[in-house]
Design a protein around this motif. Sequence first.
Motif, PDB file in Angstrom:
ATOM      1  N   ALA A  73     -20.556 -69.777 102.179  1.00 16.25           N
ATOM      2  CA  ALA A  73     -20.059 -68.592 101.554  1.00 16.25           C
ATOM      3  C   ALA A  73     -20.002 -68.983 100.025  1.00 16.25           C
ATOM      4  CB  ALA A  73     -18.535 -68.403 101.664  1.00 16.25           C
ATOM      5  N   ASP A  74     -19.863 -67.993  99.197  1.00 16.24           N
ATOM      6  CA  ASP A  74     -19.834 -68.187  97.571  1.00 16.24           C
ATOM      7  C   ASP A  74     -18.492 -68.687  97.426  1.00 16.24           C
ATOM      8  OD1 ASP A  74     -19.037 -66.923  94.669  1.00 16.24           O
ATOM      9  OD2 ASP A  74     -21.264 -67.031  95.057  1.00 16.24           O
ATOM     10  N   GLN A  75     -18.352 -69.622  96.491  1.00 23.08           N
ATOM     11  CA  GLN A  75     -17.166 -70.344  96.123  1.00 23.08           C
ATOM     12  C   GLN A  75     -16.130 -69.339  95.461  1.00 23.08           C
ATOM     13  OE1 GLN A  75     -18.175 -73.199  93.002  1.00 23.08           O
ATOM     14  NE2 GLN A  75     -18.640 -74.805  94.655  1.00 23.08           N
ATOM     15  N   SER A  76     -16.206 -67.953  95.230  1.00 25.06           N
ATOM     16  CA  SER A  76     -15.465 -67.029  94.787  1.00 25.06           C
ATOM     17  C   SER A  76     -14.892 -66.142  95.907  1.00 25.06           C
ATOM     18  CB  SER A  76     -16.015 -66.270  93.624  1.00 25.06           C
ATOM     19  OG  SER A  76     -17.192 -65.370  94.384  1.00 25.06           O
ATOM     20  N   THR A  77     -15.194 -66.691  97.175  1.00 19.02           N
ATOM     21  CA  THR A  77     -15.023 -65.768  98.273  1.00 19.02           C
ATOM     22  C   THR A  77     -13.635 -65.878  98.631  1.00 19.02           C
ATOM     23  OG1 THR A  77     -17.206 -66.026  99.407  1.00 19.02           O
ATOM     24  CG2 THR A  77     -15.340 -65.113 100.566  1.00 19.02           C
ATOM     25  N   TYR A  78     -12.622 -65.051  98.787  1.00 19.55           N
ATOM     26  CA  TYR A  78     -11.359 -64.942  99.273  1.00 19.55           C
ATOM     27  C   TYR A  78     -11.414 -65.236 100.691  1.00 19.55           C
ATOM     28  CZ  TYR A  78      -6.565 -63.489  99.747  1.00 19.55           C
ATOM     29  OH  TYR A  78      -5.087 -63.617 100.223  1.00 19.55           O
ATOM     30  N   ILE A  79     -10.818 -66.614 101.073  1.00 12.09           N
ATOM     31  CA  ILE A  79     -11.017 -67.143 102.237  1.00 12.09           C
ATOM     32  C   ILE A  79      -9.371 -67.318 102.687  1.00 12.09           C
ATOM     33  CG2 ILE A  79     -11.597 -68.853 103.935  1.00 12.09           C
ATOM     34  CD1 ILE A  79     -14.147 -69.439 102.203  1.00 12.09           C
ATOM     35  N   PHE A  80      -8.971 -66.418 103.777  1.00 17.07           N
ATOM     36  CA  PHE A  80      -7.548 -66.787 104.312  1.00 17.07           C
ATOM     37  C   PHE A  80      -7.699 -67.389 105.673  1.00 17.07           C
ATOM     38  CE2 PHE A  80      -8.596 -62.386 105.434  1.00 17.07           C
ATOM     39  CZ  PHE A  80      -7.963 -62.136 106.599  1.00 17.07           C
ATOM     40  N   GLY A  81      -6.781 -68.313 105.959  1.00 17.70           N
ATOM     41  CA  GLY A  81      -6.474 -68.395 107.521  1.00 17.70           C
ATOM     42  C   GLY A  81      -5.524 -67.851 108.133  1.00 17.70           C
ATOM     43  N   LYS A 103     -16.679 -78.456 101.788  1.00 17.35           N
ATOM     44  CA  LYS A 103     -17.686 -77.513 101.569  1.00 17.35           C
ATOM     45  C   LYS A 103     -17.533 -76.898 100.259  1.00 17.35           C
ATOM     46  CE  LYS A 103     -19.418 -75.197 104.869  1.00 17.35           C
ATOM     47  NZ  LYS A 103     -20.836 -75.709 105.315  1.00 17.35           N
ATOM     48  N   SER A 104     -16.624 -77.179  99.249  1.00 16.01           N
ATOM     49  CA  SER A 104     -16.628 -76.535  98.106  1.00 16.01           C
ATOM     50  C   SER A 104     -16.103 -75.262  97.975  1.00 16.01           C
ATOM     51  CB  SER A 104     -17.571 -76.709  97.123  1.00 16.01           C
ATOM     52  OG  SER A 104     -18.118 -78.129  96.769  1.00 16.01           O
ATOM     53  N   LEU A 105     -15.255 -75.039  99.184  1.00 13.96           N
ATOM     54  CA  LEU A 105     -14.719 -73.775  99.300  1.00 13.96           C
ATOM     55  C   LEU A 105     -13.188 -73.779  99.172  1.00 13.96           C
ATOM     56  CD1 LEU A 105     -16.964 -72.178 102.660  1.00 13.96           C
ATOM     57  CD2 LEU A 105     -17.208 -71.725 100.003  1.00 13.96           C
ATOM     58  N   LYS A 106     -12.597 -72.732  98.854  1.00 11.58           N
ATOM     59  CA  LYS A 106     -11.009 -72.830  98.727  1.00 11.58           C
ATOM     60  C   LYS A 106     -10.552 -71.694  99.710  1.00 11.58           C
ATOM     61  CE  LYS A 106      -7.337 -71.584  95.383  1.00 11.58           C
ATOM     62  NZ  LYS A 106      -7.214 -70.794  94.257  1.00 11.58           N
ATOM     63  N   LEU A 107      -9.269 -72.250 100.255  1.00 11.79           N
ATOM     64  CA  LEU A 107      -8.505 -71.686 101.286  1.00 11.79           C
ATOM     65  C   LEU A 107      -7.356 -70.799 100.300  1.00 11.79           C
ATOM     66  CD1 LEU A 107      -7.677 -70.846 104.020  1.00 11.79           C
ATOM     67  CD2 LEU A 107      -6.049 -72.852 104.008  1.00 11.79           C
ATOM     68  N   THR A 108      -7.587 -69.544 100.244  1.00 14.93           N
ATOM     69  CA  THR A 108      -6.925 -68.867  99.103  1.00 14.93           C
ATOM     70  C   THR A 108      -5.586 -68.424  99.568  1.00 14.93           C
ATOM     71  OG1 THR A 108      -9.028 -67.828  98.466  1.00 14.93           O
ATOM     72  CG2 THR A 108      -6.935 -66.868  97.502  1.00 14.93           C
ATOM     73  N   ALA A 109      -5.213 -68.228 100.926  1.00 12.50           N
ATOM     74  CA  ALA A 109      -4.143 -67.994 101.761  1.00 12.50           C
ATOM     75  C   ALA A 109      -4.088 -68.481 102.992  1.00 12.50           C
ATOM     76  CB  ALA A 109      -3.972 -66.495 101.501  1.00 12.50           C
ATOM     77  N   GLY A 110      -3.029 -68.487 103.556  1.00 10.74           N
ATOM     78  CA  GLY A 110      -2.849 -69.020 104.993  1.00 10.74           C
ATOM     79  C   GLY A 110      -1.426 -68.418 105.562  1.00 10.74           C
TER      80      GLY A 110
END
Length: 144
Positions: A73-81, A103-110
Amino acid sequence: MKTKIYYFTGTGNTLNVTKDLEQALGETELIPIASVMDQKNITPNTDKVGIAFPVYMWGLPLIIKRFVKKLIADQSTYIFGLMTYGSMPGSTMSMLQKLLRKKSLKLTAGFGFLMPGNYTPMYDAIDLEKQEKLFSEEKEKIKN
């Protein structure tokens, strides 16, 4: 752009929550994680990605770990768990965050949802009234 929620469910609690979220969000696609695990890479091609799963013994199910390793995924992708659990979530969301960070990705919200526990070798099923209360609280939390 549409939200894609990749989910793994054991007894159906996680699927139930993701279906409720799908209705609340609109423009959402639910994708069973098992259906994409034969792919070398999993590329959602969307701005918002959810990873939904039950907590297994205060941790991540193995299939979630394998899924994240394949996620591109792109680093700017909003990823939530989105996790469901029967007693305590432990540090499960932190585990997901660490895997994504590798993977240089960010968990934006959980988000965590207390649901009826299903590990019956350890404890009996809770009574129907308490189960209904948990399902009702889940639906209210989805709205928020």
